[in-house]
Write an enzyme that holds these catalytic residues in place. Structure first.
Site, PDB file in Angstrom:
ATOM      1  N   ASP A   1      -2.331  -5.109  -0.341  1.00 18.08           N
ATOM      2  CA  ASP A   1      -1.574  -6.171   0.320  1.00 18.08           C
ATOM      3  C   ASP A   1      -2.625  -6.631   1.696  1.00 18.08           C
ATOM      4  O   ASP A   1      -2.903  -7.931   1.863  1.00 18.08           O
ATOM      5  CB  ASP A   1      -0.310  -6.368   0.773  1.00 18.08           C
ATOM      6  CG  ASP A   1      -0.051  -5.134   1.508  1.00 18.08           C
ATOM      7  OD1 ASP A   1      -0.644  -4.237   1.989  1.00 18.08           O
ATOM      8  OD2 ASP A   1       1.252  -4.917   1.623  1.00 18.08           O
TER       9      ASP A   1
ATOM     10  N   GLN B   1       0.799  -1.314  -0.014  1.00 21.52           N
ATOM     11  CA  GLN B   1       0.000   0.114   0.099  1.00 21.52           C
ATOM     12  C   GLN B   1       0.835   1.340  -0.154  1.00 21.52           C
ATOM     13  O   GLN B   1       2.156   1.379   0.237  1.00 21.52           O
ATOM     14  CB  GLN B   1      -1.069   0.066   1.109  1.00 21.52           C
ATOM     15  CG  GLN B   1      -2.004  -0.993   1.312  1.00 21.52           C
ATOM     16  CD  GLN B   1      -2.963  -0.738   2.445  1.00 21.52           C
ATOM     17  OE1 GLN B   1      -2.991  -1.674   3.286  1.00 21.52           O
ATOM     18  NE2 GLN B   1      -3.876   0.286   2.471  1.00 21.52           N
ATOM     19  N   HIS B   2       0.320   2.115  -0.179  1.00 26.21           N
ATOM     20  CA  HIS B   2       0.782   3.963  -0.163  1.00 26.21           C
ATOM     21  C   HIS B   2       1.785   4.258  -0.862  1.00 26.21           C
ATOM     22  O   HIS B   2       1.861   5.423  -0.897  1.00 26.21           O
ATOM     23  CB  HIS B   2       1.175   3.886   1.279  1.00 26.21           C
ATOM     24  CG  HIS B   2       0.285   3.491   2.398  1.00 26.21           C
ATOM     25  ND1 HIS B   2      -0.892   4.319   2.363  1.00 26.21           N
ATOM     26  CD2 HIS B   2       0.683   2.690   3.503  1.00 26.21           C
ATOM     27  CE1 HIS B   2      -1.415   3.620   3.717  1.00 26.21           C
ATOM     28  NE2 HIS B   2      -0.891   2.789   4.256  1.00 26.21           N
TER      29      HIS B   2
END
Length: 465
Positions: free
Chosen positions: A233, A71-72
């Protein structure tokens, strides 16, 4: 037999599993490593993906595929679809000051919680875009589109499959073909799981303008003929273990996470709980720590032993390690938000300066850190599932019930994120209202006498002063 593939493009590697769409039975799999570091050129993800696919026997007989990714991360593309600079990963903390500034500019944590369900820290994409605008203005000006790691891989994969050239130099589609899903989008800081819409006003305030953003697909929307929407994820891991409302999952991987499947969005102004969406149309309140399984790696390194020996040593020492406490903020920390913190060892005496005590302090410090994350969710879970590479350590499994104060269930070891992506791919084919029910592997239940003194001692050295 109809086959589906699931991809886990994580911080450290790319895993590909190929499963039977109806039963979930594993047919074959592959893996390839990613480079180390907190900033990586996305071409390395593509190279690793191709190698993992090769090891997994290719995709020619696969009916559908889904990509789950870390992520991110911030992936910036220019007008021609070329990568502008190395992607900043979730664990790159250079944007910590940017996060602080953004929170203040909007009016404080409550304003962010109300807007997007989360209070941004350095992990969030919106903070990395502010950092880029301030520190690399030329790269910021070149940026025509911004996407996440899973978005970029899904985009490249769709183009490669459509062109029939699953190779290093496969053509990328136009930027207009970029897609994401609500789960991964909810970690950007500029998409709201509360309203289901981008908050372009927040993005403009952070970056100075609004670049092209991926289309946010619903859980069963088709991104391409064979490619499912994919997700982050953690959202894929929830699918992979068959999590349901009432469950809390504690994952010990590169990062540590505690998350729950919920029917409604969350808004935590403390910033501890990120109010994410999940991959099914529900929500995934989540607490993330930067430090998790590598705490065990660090203990092994300090003691000059392997990971199995760390467990053996830890189980020889008494509960509480006679007062020795390891605070495991080895790489700064996200929860609590202490990006500049370091690990500390408290209670070192002649008695506690022994390998077994240090090993015990490392395991208990890790578990206390995750127990704080679990408590922050404010849930009374029906089940606590313990997953991730760190959950394979014997000492972690056996000591977790005592530190958490409740029994834990450890699913059969597996590639939960890739499995969840594969389950989403099967969902794309089936068109059911809910993801297909796959038979879960064997689980172990661990119980232990609660040891509240261990958490009390840990709290005494981590409480703000």
């Amino acid at each position: 037999m109809t086959l589906v593939a699931g991809v886990d493009s994580s911080t450290q590697s790319c895993k590909v599993v190929v499963r039977d769409a109806e039963t979930g039975a594993l047919v074959r799999q592959g893996r390839a490593a990613h480079p180390e570091g907190t900033s990586v050129h996305p071409r390395h993800w593509w190279t690793a993906f191709l190698e993992a696919v090769r090891q997994a026997g290719g995709l020619d007989d696969v009916a559908a595929i889904s990509v789950a990714g870390q992520q991110h991360g911030m992936v910036c593309l220019d007008a021609s679809g070329e990568v502008v600079r190395d992607a900043l990963l979730w664990n790159d903390t250079r944007s910590a000051q940017s996060a602080t500034d953004l929170v203040a500019e909007l009016g404080g944590p409550q304003a962010w919680a109300d807007a997007v369900g989360s209070v941004p820290v350095a992990s969030f994409t919106v903070t990395k875009l502010r950092w880029l605008a301030e520190h690399e203005p030329d790269n910021a000006r070149r940026t025509a589109a911004v996407c996440l790691p899973h978005d970029w891989l899904t985009w490249r994969l769709a183009g490669a499959l459509e062109s029939g050239t699953l190779t290093e130099d496969a053509p990328a589609p136009p930027l207009e073909r970029l897609t994401t899903d609500r789960g991964d989008a909810s970690g950007t800081g500029y998409w709201s799981p509360i309203t289901g819409e981008y908050r372009t006003d927040l993005l403009k305030a952070a970056f100075g303008r609004v670049p092209h953003l991926p289309m946010v697909l619903g859980p069963r929307a088709e991104a391409a003929s064979r490619v499912a929407p994919g997700t982050g994820d953690n959202m894929a891991a929830a699918l992979g273990v068959g999590a349901r409302p009432g469950d809390v999952i504690v994952s010990i991987g590169t990062s540590g996470t505690a998350f729950a499947v919920a029917d409604g969005p969350s808004r935590d102004p403390s910033g501890a709980v990120a109010g994410f969406a999940d991959a099914t149309g529900r929500f995934l309140p989540l607490v993330c720590t930067l430090n998790a399984a590598r705490v065990l790696d660090a203990a092994a390194s300090m003691l000059g032993v392997g990971l199995d020996e760390v467990s053996e040593l830890a189980l020889r020492a008494p509960a509480g390690a006679d007062g020795l406490v390891l605070v495991p903020y080895l790489e700064g920390e996200r929860t609590p938000n202490l990006p500049g913190a370091t690990g500390t060892l408290h209670g070192l005496t002649l008695k506690t300066s022994a390998p077994a005590h240090l090993a015990r302090a490392a395991v208990e410090g890790l578990l206390c850190h995750l127990a704080d994350a679990l408590d922050a969710l404010g849930q009374q879970p029906e089940r606590v599932l313990l997953i991730g590479g760190g959950a394979r350590a014997k000492a972690v499994r056996e000591l977790a019930p005592s530190v958490f104060g409740r029994p834990v269930i450890v699913p059969e070891p597996g590639e939960y994120v890739a499995d969840g992506a594969a389950r989403q791919a099967a969902w794309l084919l089936g068109g059911q209202a809910e993801p297909p029910e796959w038979e879960q592997g064997g689980t172990e239940r661990f119980e232990g006498r609660p040891e509240p003194a261990v958490r009390e001692r840990y709290a005494s050295v981590t409480a703000p002063r």
